[in-house]
Design an enzyme around this catalytic site. Structure first.
Site, PDB file in Angstrom:
ATOM      1  N   HIS A  77      10.993 -11.177   8.643  1.00 19.79           N
ATOM      2  CA  HIS A  77      11.881 -10.117   9.134  1.00 19.79           C
ATOM      3  C   HIS A  77      13.251 -10.239   8.471  1.00 19.79           C
ATOM      4  CE1 HIS A  77      13.603  -7.543  12.481  1.00 19.79           C
ATOM      5  NE2 HIS A  77      14.692  -8.132  12.012  1.00 19.79           N
ATOM      6  N   GLU A  78      13.798 -11.452   8.484  1.00 19.04           N
ATOM      7  CA  GLU A  78      15.119 -11.662   7.882  1.00 19.04           C
ATOM      8  C   GLU A  78      15.076 -11.508   6.359  1.00 19.04           C
ATOM      9  OE1 GLU A  78      17.565 -11.577   9.865  1.00 19.04           O
ATOM     10  OE2 GLU A  78      16.307 -11.811  11.629  1.00 19.04           O
TER      11      GLU A  78
ATOM     12  N   HIS B 244      15.476  -7.928   5.501  1.00 21.22           N
ATOM     13  CA  HIS B 244      16.900  -7.567   5.519  1.00 21.22           C
ATOM     14  C   HIS B 244      17.561  -7.976   4.201  1.00 21.22           C
ATOM     15  CE1 HIS B 244      17.458  -6.054   9.544  1.00 21.22           C
ATOM     16  NE2 HIS B 244      16.964  -7.150  10.101  1.00 21.22           N
TER      17      HIS B 244
ATOM     18  N   HIS C 163      17.554  -1.467  10.607  1.00 21.94           N
ATOM     19  CA  HIS C 163      16.124  -1.328  10.829  1.00 21.94           C
ATOM     20  C   HIS C 163      15.665   0.095  10.551  1.00 21.94           C
ATOM     21  CE1 HIS C 163      16.989  -4.893  13.490  1.00 21.94           C
ATOM     22  NE2 HIS C 163      16.105  -5.354  12.644  1.00 21.94           N
TER      23      HIS C 163
END
Length: 182
Positions: free
Chosen positions: A41-42, A45, A60
């Site tokens: 997830h990171e 980003h 998001h």
């Protein structure tokens, strides 16, 4: 970090760069799959920062979700780290018990009685708004506006300031929160 499982920051000035941090407090009792999915997830980003497709604080949006869905749909059997059944990266984590465990300070509004639990002994303030700008670039709307200063009609912080106007008072620490976890 006791509220989010991971954080990705775009460093400004100097050489710049990106820093990804994971929360040992929230992830220490989670499965390897949860830790991997938080890291992925990171990393999405970070990719979006480098690609300049999403630079906002929330991040998001469309591009994040496109990469998240692409990774989740991937069924590459040669990926030795892929969990059985594939990845299940999400936008928000569901580590509710872990987050609640660290929220041992209670603050109550003197007018409406609304209670906020916090992990840090810090009075609730406008800085708790998700749109709070650390760079002091300002708010979208002035203080006397009928709209929330941040521009988000769902922002609890600004709705409470505008509609109730009460101030928060610390009621007590919640030591039972630490005892009940586990």
């Amino acid at each position: 970090m006791t509220k989010c499982a991971g954080m990705c920051e775009l460093k400004s000035g100097g050489l710049g760069g990106i820093q990804i941090r994971l929360s040992p407090s929230l992830l220490q009792y989670r499965s390897n799959a949860d830790v991997k999915e938080t890291l992925l997830h990171e990393m999405i980003h970070a990719y979006c920062f480098l690609d300049h497709t999403e630079m906002d604080r929330d991040g998001h949006g469309y591009h994040f979700q496109k990469h998240m869905n692409r990774i989740n749909a991937g069924r590459n059997p040669s990926d030795p780290y892929r969990p059985f059944g594939g990845y299940r990266i999400t936008i928000f984590h569901n580590f509710v018990d872990e987050v609640r465990h660290f929220q041992v300070h209670a603050w109550e509004c003197s007018l409406c009685g609304h209670t906020i639990r916090r992990s840090m002994n810090r009075i609730p303030s406008e800085k708790d708004c998700r749109a709070y700008r650390k760079d002091l670039s300002g708010w979208r709307n002035p203080v006397d506006s009928k709209l929330n200063r941040c521009g988000d009609p769902r922002c609890y912080v600004h709705n409470h300031m505008r509609v109730c106007g009460g101030s928060y008072v610390r009621t007590s620490p919640l030591p039972e929160a630490k005892k009940n976890f586990g």
